[in-house]
Design a protein around this motif. Sequence first.
Motif, PDB file in Angstrom:
ATOM      1  N   LYS A   7      22.034  -3.730  27.696  1.00 27.00           N
ATOM      2  CA  LYS A   7      21.485  -2.373  27.603  1.00 27.00           C
ATOM      3  C   LYS A   7      22.275  -1.550  26.583  1.00 27.00           C
ATOM      4  O   LYS A   7      21.689  -0.828  25.771  1.00 27.00           O
ATOM      5  CB  LYS A   7      21.519  -1.708  28.988  1.00 27.00           C
ATOM      6  N   ILE A   8      23.592  -1.671  26.609  1.00 26.32           N
ATOM      7  CA  ILE A   8      24.443  -0.939  25.657  1.00 26.32           C
ATOM      8  C   ILE A   8      24.143  -1.387  24.229  1.00 26.32           C
ATOM      9  O   ILE A   8      23.997  -0.557  23.315  1.00 26.32           O
ATOM     10  CB  ILE A   8      25.932  -1.148  26.002  1.00 26.32           C
ATOM     11  N   LEU A   9      24.032  -2.696  24.024  1.00 24.81           N
ATOM     12  CA  LEU A   9      23.740  -3.220  22.688  1.00 24.81           C
ATOM     13  C   LEU A   9      22.364  -2.771  22.214  1.00 24.81           C
ATOM     14  O   LEU A   9      22.169  -2.457  21.031  1.00 24.81           O
ATOM     15  CB  LEU A   9      23.848  -4.745  22.679  1.00 24.81           C
ATOM     16  N   GLU A  10      21.420  -2.739  23.128  1.00 16.95           N
ATOM     17  CA  GLU A  10      20.068  -2.268  22.802  1.00 16.95           C
ATOM     18  C   GLU A  10      20.105  -0.798  22.366  1.00 16.95           C
ATOM     19  O   GLU A  10      19.462  -0.417  21.385  1.00 16.95           O
ATOM     20  CB  GLU A  10      19.175  -2.433  24.038  1.00 16.95           C
ATOM     21  N   GLN A  11      20.880  -0.005  23.056  1.00 19.05           N
ATOM     22  CA  GLN A  11      21.007   1.411  22.697  1.00 19.05           C
ATOM     23  C   GLN A  11      21.650   1.577  21.325  1.00 19.05           C
ATOM     24  O   GLN A  11      21.211   2.408  20.528  1.00 19.05           O
ATOM     25  CB  GLN A  11      21.810   2.161  23.766  1.00 19.05           C
ATOM     26  N   TRP A  12      22.690   0.789  21.042  1.00 15.87           N
ATOM     27  CA  TRP A  12      23.299   0.845  19.715  1.00 15.87           C
ATOM     28  C   TRP A  12      22.323   0.390  18.637  1.00 15.87           C
ATOM     29  O   TRP A  12      22.294   0.936  17.542  1.00 15.87           O
ATOM     30  CB  TRP A  12      24.576   0.004  19.647  1.00 15.87           C
ATOM     31  N   GLY A  13      21.512  -0.602  18.968  1.00 15.91           N
ATOM     32  CA  GLY A  13      20.506  -1.072  18.013  1.00 15.91           C
ATOM     33  C   GLY A  13      19.517   0.023  17.660  1.00 15.91           C
ATOM     34  O   GLY A  13      19.100   0.140  16.497  1.00 15.91           O
ATOM     35  N   ALA A  14      19.154   0.839  18.642  1.00 14.52           N
ATOM     36  CA  ALA A  14      18.233   1.947  18.395  1.00 14.52           C
ATOM     37  C   ALA A  14      18.930   3.089  17.661  1.00 14.52           C
ATOM     38  O   ALA A  14      18.359   3.701  16.757  1.00 14.52           O
ATOM     39  CB  ALA A  14      17.649   2.452  19.717  1.00 14.52           C
ATOM     40  N   ALA A  15      20.182   3.362  18.024  1.00 18.05           N
ATOM     41  CA  ALA A  15      20.909   4.481  17.429  1.00 18.05           C
ATOM     42  C   ALA A  15      21.409   4.168  16.027  1.00 18.05           C
ATOM     43  O   ALA A  15      21.456   5.058  15.168  1.00 18.05           O
ATOM     44  CB  ALA A  15      22.093   4.876  18.317  1.00 18.05           C
ATOM     45  N   ARG A  16      21.790   2.920  15.789  1.00 17.24           N
ATOM     46  CA  ARG A  16      22.348   2.509  14.498  1.00 17.24           C
ATOM     47  C   ARG A  16      21.749   1.191  14.066  1.00 17.24           C
ATOM     48  O   ARG A  16      22.420   0.150  14.054  1.00 17.24           O
ATOM     49  CB  ARG A  16      23.868   2.373  14.601  1.00 17.24           C
ATOM     50  N   PRO A  17      20.456   1.182  13.689  1.00 17.36           N
ATOM     51  CA  PRO A  17      19.824  -0.066  13.253  1.00 17.36           C
ATOM     52  C   PRO A  17      20.613  -0.691  12.092  1.00 17.36           C
ATOM     53  O   PRO A  17      21.109   0.003  11.224  1.00 17.36           O
ATOM     54  CB  PRO A  17      18.441   0.373  12.779  1.00 17.36           C
ATOM     55  N   GLY A  18      20.740  -1.983  12.131  1.00 16.81           N
ATOM     56  CA  GLY A  18      21.448  -2.682  11.055  1.00 16.81           C
ATOM     57  C   GLY A  18      22.935  -2.863  11.309  1.00 16.81           C
ATOM     58  O   GLY A  18      23.574  -3.637  10.608  1.00 16.81           O
ATOM     59  N   LEU A  19      23.502  -2.141  12.276  1.00 11.64           N
ATOM     60  CA  LEU A  19      24.926  -2.295  12.590  1.00 11.64           C
ATOM     61  C   LEU A  19      25.103  -3.553  13.441  1.00 11.64           C
ATOM     62  O   LEU A  19      24.448  -3.719  14.466  1.00 11.64           O
ATOM     63  CB  LEU A  19      25.439  -1.068  13.359  1.00 11.64           C
ATOM     64  N   ASP A  20      25.964  -4.449  13.003  1.00 12.04           N
ATOM     65  CA  ASP A  20      26.210  -5.688  13.741  1.00 12.04           C
ATOM     66  C   ASP A  20      27.166  -5.386  14.899  1.00 12.04           C
ATOM     67  O   ASP A  20      28.355  -5.168  14.689  1.00 12.04           O
ATOM     68  CB  ASP A  20      26.807  -6.746  12.824  1.00 12.04           C
ATOM     69  N   VAL A  21      26.630  -5.362  16.100  1.00 17.91           N
ATOM     70  CA  VAL A  21      27.431  -5.059  17.285  1.00 17.91           C
ATOM     71  C   VAL A  21      27.695  -6.316  18.123  1.00 17.91           C
ATOM     72  O   VAL A  21      28.037  -6.226  19.304  1.00 17.91           O
ATOM     73  CB  VAL A  21      26.765  -3.957  18.150  1.00 17.91           C
ATOM     74  N   SER A  22      27.583  -7.486  17.520  1.00 21.09           N
ATOM     75  CA  SER A  22      27.785  -8.722  18.280  1.00 21.09           C
ATOM     76  C   SER A  22      29.209  -8.816  18.837  1.00 21.09           C
ATOM     77  O   SER A  22      29.400  -9.295  19.958  1.00 21.09           O
ATOM     78  CB  SER A  22      27.450  -9.948  17.430  1.00 21.09           C
ATOM     79  N   ALA A  23      30.203  -8.360  18.086  1.00 26.62           N
ATOM     80  CA  ALA A  23      31.584  -8.366  18.590  1.00 26.62           C
ATOM     81  C   ALA A  23      31.707  -7.459  19.807  1.00 26.62           C
ATOM     82  O   ALA A  23      32.407  -7.779  20.776  1.00 26.62           O
ATOM     83  CB  ALA A  23      32.563  -7.941  17.503  1.00 26.62           C
ATOM     84  N   MET A  24      31.015  -6.340  19.775  1.00 27.06           N
ATOM     85  CA  MET A  24      31.019  -5.422  20.905  1.00 27.06           C
ATOM     86  C   MET A  24      30.459  -6.111  22.150  1.00 27.06           C
ATOM     87  O   MET A  24      30.931  -5.875  23.269  1.00 27.06           O
ATOM     88  CB  MET A  24      30.187  -4.171  20.573  1.00 27.06           C
ATOM     89  N   GLY A  25      29.479  -6.966  21.961  1.00 28.86           N
ATOM     90  CA  GLY A  25      28.909  -7.705  23.081  1.00 28.86           C
ATOM     91  C   GLY A  25      29.926  -8.632  23.719  1.00 28.86           C
ATOM     92  O   GLY A  25      30.021  -8.725  24.948  1.00 28.86           O
ATOM     93  N   VAL A  26      30.720  -9.317  22.899  1.00 28.26           N
ATOM     94  CA  VAL A  26      31.732 -10.235  23.427  1.00 28.26           C
ATOM     95  C   VAL A  26      32.853  -9.453  24.106  1.00 28.26           C
ATOM     96  O   VAL A  26      33.212  -9.728  25.263  1.00 28.26           O
ATOM     97  CB  VAL A  26      32.300 -11.139  22.316  1.00 28.26           C
ATOM     98  N   VAL A  27      33.412  -8.476  23.401  1.00 28.93           N
ATOM     99  CA  VAL A  27      34.523  -7.703  23.958  1.00 28.93           C
ATOM    100  C   VAL A  27      34.078  -6.964  25.222  1.00 28.93           C
ATOM    101  O   VAL A  27      34.792  -6.944  26.229  1.00 28.93           O
ATOM    102  CB  VAL A  27      35.107  -6.732  22.910  1.00 28.93           C
ATOM    103  N   GLY A  28      32.903  -6.382  25.185  1.00 25.44           N
ATOM    104  CA  GLY A  28      32.386  -5.680  26.353  1.00 25.44           C
ATOM    105  C   GLY A  28      32.225  -6.595  27.557  1.00 25.44           C
ATOM    106  O   GLY A  28      32.575  -6.244  28.683  1.00 25.44           O
ATOM    107  N   ARG A  29      31.714  -7.785  27.321  1.00 25.79           N
ATOM    108  CA  ARG A  29      31.526  -8.736  28.427  1.00 25.79           C
ATOM    109  C   ARG A  29      32.858  -9.248  28.969  1.00 25.79           C
ATOM    110  O   ARG A  29      33.026  -9.374  30.183  1.00 25.79           O
ATOM    111  CB  ARG A  29      30.632  -9.891  27.980  1.00 25.79           C
TER     112      ARG A  29
END
Length: 163
Positions: A7-29
Motif C-alpha cells: 500500500k505504501i509503495l502504491e501511494q508513492w507510485g501515485a505521488a511520485r510516478p517514475g521514482l524507483d521505490v523498490s529499495a523502500m519495499g525491501v527495507v520497509g519489509r
Amino acid sequence: MNDAVDKILEQWGAARPGLDVSAMGVVGRVSRASRLLERGVKAHFEEHGLEAWEFDVLATLLRADRTLCMSDLAGAAMVSSGALTNRIDRLVAKGLVTRATSEDNRRLVLVTLTAEGRRLAGDLLDGHVANEERLLSGLTPAERAELAALLRKLLCSLGDTDL
C-alpha cells in the motif's frame, strides 16, 4: 497476496510516478518484520517474567559456557557499555549473574551465570526455539534457508560480520 508495504509503495507510485521505490519495499519489509518478530519474542519472555534482553544476556553466557567480559557481552548484544552496565545491574539484583573485576586487569569486568541463571536460561531455551518456529511457520524450510542466506548476505554487506 499483498502486505502493508504494498500500500505504501502504491501511494508513492501515485505521488511520485517514475521514482524507483523498490529499495523502500525491501527495507520497509525487513523493518516491519523485525518489529513483528520482536513483538512475538517479547510476548513469550513476558509470560516467564523476563524481558527479551535479559534472556539475550543469559543465553549469550550459556552459549559461551564461560565467564565473559563486558565488552564481549556488549558486542553480542549490540548495546553500549553504559546500557549493558544497567542491564547487568538488573540481572545481578535478580541473582541471575555475578559481576567481578578481573584479578589480572582491574579495568576488566567479568560476568558469570549463577546456578539460577544457568537453570533459567536452559529451561527457557526450548520454549524460545519453539516460539521462533511458530513465528516462522508461514515459510517452508527451503524458504527459511533462502531468506537466511539473503539476510546473511545483506548483513555482511552492511559490515555485520563479527561479534
